[in-house]
Design a protein around this motif. Structure first.
Motif, PDB file in Angstrom:
ATOM      1  N   PRO A 155       0.821  -1.206   0.000  1.00 38.57           N
ATOM      2  CA  PRO A 155       0.000   0.000   0.000  1.00 38.57           C
ATOM      3  C   PRO A 155       0.860   1.263   0.000  1.00 38.57           C
ATOM      4  CG  PRO A 155      -0.907  -1.602   1.522  1.00 38.57           C
ATOM      5  CD  PRO A 155       0.406  -2.151   1.061  1.00 38.57           C
ATOM      6  N   PRO A 156       0.447   2.302  -0.704  1.00 39.21           N
ATOM      7  CA  PRO A 156       1.236   3.541  -0.759  1.00 39.21           C
ATOM      8  C   PRO A 156       1.571   4.100   0.617  1.00 39.21           C
ATOM      9  CG  PRO A 156      -0.541   3.620  -2.374  1.00 39.21           C
ATOM     10  CD  PRO A 156      -0.765   2.383  -1.556  1.00 39.21           C
ATOM     11  N   ALA A 157       0.650   3.965   1.558  1.00 40.43           N
ATOM     12  CA  ALA A 157       0.921   4.490   2.894  1.00 40.43           C
ATOM     13  C   ALA A 157       2.084   3.769   3.551  1.00 40.43           C
ATOM     14  CB  ALA A 157      -0.333   4.375   3.764  1.00 40.43           C
ATOM     15  N   VAL A 158       2.180   2.462   3.340  1.00 40.43           N
ATOM     16  CA  VAL A 158       3.305   1.696   3.883  1.00 40.43           C
ATOM     17  C   VAL A 158       4.602   2.137   3.221  1.00 40.43           C
ATOM     18  CG1 VAL A 158       4.315  -0.612   4.095  1.00 40.43           C
ATOM     19  CG2 VAL A 158       1.848  -0.280   4.484  1.00 40.43           C
ATOM     20  N   LEU A 159       4.550   2.356   1.919  1.00 40.87           N
ATOM     21  CA  LEU A 159       5.740   2.799   1.194  1.00 40.87           C
ATOM     22  C   LEU A 159       6.207   4.162   1.709  1.00 40.87           C
ATOM     23  CD1 LEU A 159       7.442   1.623  -1.129  1.00 40.87           C
ATOM     24  CD2 LEU A 159       6.015   2.921  -2.721  1.00 40.87           C
ATOM     25  N   ARG A 160       5.269   5.070   1.926  1.00 39.64           N
ATOM     26  CA  ARG A 160       5.629   6.401   2.432  1.00 39.64           C
ATOM     27  C   ARG A 160       6.306   6.305   3.801  1.00 39.64           C
ATOM     28  NH1 ARG A 160       3.068  10.475  -0.486  1.00 39.64           N
ATOM     29  NH2 ARG A 160       1.297   9.793  -1.771  1.00 39.64           N
ATOM     30  N   GLU A 161       5.718   5.518   4.694  1.00 39.31           N
ATOM     31  CA  GLU A 161       6.274   5.407   6.035  1.00 39.31           C
ATOM     32  C   GLU A 161       7.644   4.728   6.013  1.00 39.31           C
ATOM     33  OE1 GLU A 161       6.673   5.422  10.267  1.00 39.31           O
ATOM     34  OE2 GLU A 161       5.665   6.683   8.773  1.00 39.31           O
ATOM     35  N   ALA A 162       7.793   3.694   5.190  1.00 40.00           N
ATOM     36  CA  ALA A 162       9.074   2.994   5.113  1.00 40.00           C
ATOM     37  C   ALA A 162      10.184   3.923   4.636  1.00 40.00           C
ATOM     38  CB  ALA A 162       8.951   1.790   4.188  1.00 40.00           C
ATOM     39  N   LEU A 163       9.922   4.698   3.604  1.00 41.26           N
ATOM     40  CA  LEU A 163      10.957   5.600   3.084  1.00 41.26           C
ATOM     41  C   LEU A 163      11.250   6.731   4.066  1.00 41.26           C
ATOM     42  CD1 LEU A 163      12.477   5.431   0.277  1.00 41.26           C
ATOM     43  CD2 LEU A 163      10.555   3.860   0.599  1.00 41.26           C
ATOM     44  N   ARG A 164      10.226   7.179   4.800  1.00 40.00           N
ATOM     45  CA  ARG A 164      10.478   8.191   5.819  1.00 40.00           C
ATOM     46  C   ARG A 164      11.430   7.646   6.885  1.00 40.00           C
ATOM     47  NH1 ARG A 164       9.688   9.308  10.715  1.00 40.00           N
ATOM     48  NH2 ARG A 164       8.457   7.422  11.116  1.00 40.00           N
ATOM     49  N   ARG A 165      11.146   6.429   7.343  1.00 44.07           N
ATOM     50  CA  ARG A 165      12.001   5.797   8.350  1.00 44.07           C
ATOM     51  C   ARG A 165      13.438   5.631   7.809  1.00 44.07           C
ATOM     52  NH1 ARG A 165       8.829   0.656  11.018  1.00 44.07           N
ATOM     53  NH2 ARG A 165       6.819   1.648  11.484  1.00 44.07           N
ATOM     54  N   MET A 166      13.544   5.167   6.576  1.00 46.83           N
ATOM     55  CA  MET A 166      14.864   4.944   5.999  1.00 46.83           C
ATOM     56  C   MET A 166      15.641   6.257   5.895  1.00 46.83           C
ATOM     57  SD  MET A 166      13.747   2.212   3.046  1.00 46.83           S
ATOM     58  CE  MET A 166      15.341   2.204   2.204  1.00 46.83           C
ATOM     59  N   GLY A 167      14.953   7.328   5.514  1.00 45.18           N
ATOM     60  CA  GLY A 167      15.605   8.624   5.419  1.00 45.18           C
ATOM     61  C   GLY A 167      16.117   9.104   6.769  1.00 45.18           C
ATOM     62  N   ASP A 168      15.298   8.904   7.803  1.00 43.43           N
ATOM     63  CA  ASP A 168      15.718   9.292   9.154  1.00 43.43           C
ATOM     64  C   ASP A 168      16.955   8.506   9.587  1.00 43.43           C
ATOM     65  OD1 ASP A 168      13.628  11.066   9.255  1.00 43.43           O
ATOM     66  OD2 ASP A 168      12.375   9.831  10.612  1.00 43.43           O
ATOM     67  N   ALA A 169      16.929   7.194   9.296  1.00 42.35           N
ATOM     68  CA  ALA A 169      18.073   6.358   9.682  1.00 42.35           C
ATOM     69  C   ALA A 169      19.334   6.761   8.940  1.00 42.35           C
ATOM     70  CB  ALA A 169      17.746   4.889   9.416  1.00 42.35           C
ATOM     71  N   LEU A 170      19.197   7.102   7.680  1.00 41.32           N
ATOM     72  CA  LEU A 170      20.365   7.485   6.887  1.00 41.32           C
ATOM     73  C   LEU A 170      20.939   8.801   7.387  1.00 41.32           C
ATOM     74  CD1 LEU A 170      21.886   6.245   4.516  1.00 41.32           C
ATOM     75  CD2 LEU A 170      20.520   7.643   2.971  1.00 41.32           C
ATOM     76  N   ARG A 171      20.075   9.709   7.738  1.00 39.19           N
ATOM     77  CA  ARG A 171      20.573  10.984   8.263  1.00 39.19           C
ATOM     78  C   ARG A 171      21.313  10.790   9.587  1.00 39.19           C
ATOM     79  NH1 ARG A 171      15.907  12.769   5.699  1.00 39.19           N
ATOM     80  NH2 ARG A 171      14.573  12.322   7.497  1.00 39.19           N
ATOM     81  N   MET A 172      20.806   9.900  10.435  1.00 37.78           N
ATOM     82  CA  MET A 172      21.465   9.636  11.702  1.00 37.78           C
ATOM     83  C   MET A 172      22.809   8.945  11.486  1.00 37.78           C
ATOM     84  SD  MET A 172      18.399   8.485  14.273  1.00 37.78           S
ATOM     85  CE  MET A 172      19.567   8.283  15.606  1.00 37.78           C
ATOM     86  N   ALA A 173      22.874   8.063  10.479  1.00 39.84           N
ATOM     87  CA  ALA A 173      24.123   7.354  10.197  1.00 39.84           C
ATOM     88  C   ALA A 173      25.174   8.301   9.665  1.00 39.84           C
ATOM     89  CB  ALA A 173      23.876   6.237   9.184  1.00 39.84           C
ATOM     90  N   GLY A 174      24.724   9.388   8.973  1.00 39.38           N
ATOM     91  CA  GLY A 174      25.675  10.341   8.396  1.00 39.38           C
ATOM     92  C   GLY A 174      26.215  11.313   9.409  1.00 39.38           C
TER      93      GLY A 174
END
Length: 415
Positions: A396-415
């Motif tokens: 579902p698009p909502a799941v995709l949106r939330e997953a990419l938001r989470r991934m973006g947050d994790a990537l920013r923290m890793a950087g």
């Protein structure tokens, strides 16, 4: 951890869709007992294994219900499955060359690949693959005593014909037999090979005496902008084989049944397939796959509309949340290949070989641990996979949106 407690919001009314990808809620999906939804805790959004988050096509549901109501749960019989596939291929791909008498029923595509390779190669012979590629190609072929020879994809994630030519030479060295196990469309990149590319493959295979076995399980899932060509439909492919089923396009992986298809010059080889191989498919699987190819095309068209919309959405989300990722929109399948190699997230990846589907390292490990998003780890797809992930966007698009938001947050923290 970044945001795992957040639940995907409902899609805004102005983007409401009618395709199968928006029919099930996250709560309904979490009631499923299949691998995708039970391999990880409930706070994880699973975008890894190739299962779609859709209800069954009505034609499939009706066929299965009728069989169960009749107690029609015995052994499979007849050629209805092959006839349905032949009609689908003629209508969908303008391919009239699929002859029912040149098919064999097999348990599933991968087991069918193993049995087909046994017809044209022996222990110690070589099988060429084009990594990054579906990990079971390594596991199943290697466990059957064949040597894997790699011909990596080019930087554009397309077949590298020069690399393939060299791999064919190495595979045939010493006079041994060889086969080329091709993924068409390609898993994990979503590349749809063009007719010209397939014709070039056929020429090279003939020149080197290599037999082609084409995995076309994702063939019905070609998205707008690309055209699928069956390998056996191109000149020179007459001694090749195709393995296919409805399992990916109609989400039927748990209902085992597939078909091996031989080109006219390979029909005698296919007739040597042991009779007991045909005992593996489920009768209910055959019924379901037959119904999908015969009566499930309207549902498939709705699905393709939804997948195309999700592909567009994913592109926007990658640009917004993962601007450092290299992403080429897939032409087919519901799989996306995201490359994080320049970020150095794979420096600690294990040197273990490819093929172990559940093994995680590099960015896939980070996104699971820090974002609670499950992805397929790129290193198991062979050469060129380290530092990458495969993402399943049939959700579902909502799941995709939330997953990419989470991934973006994790990537920013890793950087």
């Amino acid at each position: 951890m970044t945001g795992p407690a957040h639940q995907p919001p409902a899609e805004p009314a102005d983007t409401a869709r009618t395709d199968p990808l928006v029919r099930l809620s996250l709560e309904q999906l979490r009631q499923r007992t299949s691998m995708k939804w039970r391999a990880h805790p409930e706070d994880v959004l699973p975008l890894w294994v190739a299962e779609m988050d859709v209800p069954l096509a009505p034609a499939v549901t009706e066929a299965l219900r009728a069989a169960v109501d009749l107690g029609d749960t015995g052994y499979p019989h007849g050629t209805g499955y092959a006839e349905a596939l032949a009609a689908f291929a003629a209508e969908r791909w303008s391919w009239d060359g699929l002859r029912v008498e040149h098919t064999a029923l097999v348990p599933d595509v991968m087991l069918g690949i193993v049995e087909t390779l046994r017809l044209v190669t022996g222990p110690g012979d070589a099988v060429v693959v084009c990594p990054p590629v579906y990990p079971p190609f390594y596991a199943f072929v290697g466990h059957d005593g064949r040597e894997i020879v790699e011909a990596p994809l080019g930087p554009d994630l397309r077949l590298d014909l020069a690399a393939l030519d060299e791999a064919f030479r190495r595979a045939r060295r010493g006079g041994r037999r060889a086969a080329f196990l091709m993924s068409n469309p390609h898993n994990p990149t979503g590349t749809v090979h063009t007719r010209a590319e397939l014709e070039a493959v056929a020429v090279l295979a003939r020149e080197h005496g290599v037999r082609v076995v084409s995995d076309e399980i994702h063939a019905p899932l070609v998205l707008p902008g690309a055209v699928f060509t069956p390998f056996l439909a191109v000149p020179g492919a007459e001694n090749g084989f195709t393995l296919t089923s409805a399992s990916k396009a109609w989400n039927l992986a748990g209902l085992k049944a597939a078909l091996a298809v031989a080109g006219p010059e390979a029909a005698d080889d296919l007739r040597r397939m042991p009779e007991e191989v045909g005992h593996g498919p489920s009768h209910l699987g055959v019924i379901a796959h037959t119904a999908a190819f015969r009566d499930g095309t309207r549902w498939l068209d709705d699905l393709l509309t939804g997948l195309a919309a999700n592909r567009t959405l994913l592109g926007r989300l990658v640009a917004e949340h993962l601007p450092g990722a290299r992403y080429l929109p897939p032409e087919g399948t519901y799989l996306a290949w995201l490359d994080f190699t320049h970020l150095g997230l794979h420096d600690d990846e294990p040197p273990a070989g490819p093929g172990v589907v559940g093994d995680l390292a590099g960015p896939a490990r980070m996104f699971l641990d820090d974002a609670r998003v499950a992805l397929s780890s790129g290193h198991v797809f062979g050469t060129g996979g380290a530092g990458c992930v495969r993402l399943n966007f049939a959700t579902p698009p909502a799941v995709l949106r939330e997953a990419l938001r989470r991934m973006g947050d994790a990537l920013r923290m890793a950087g």
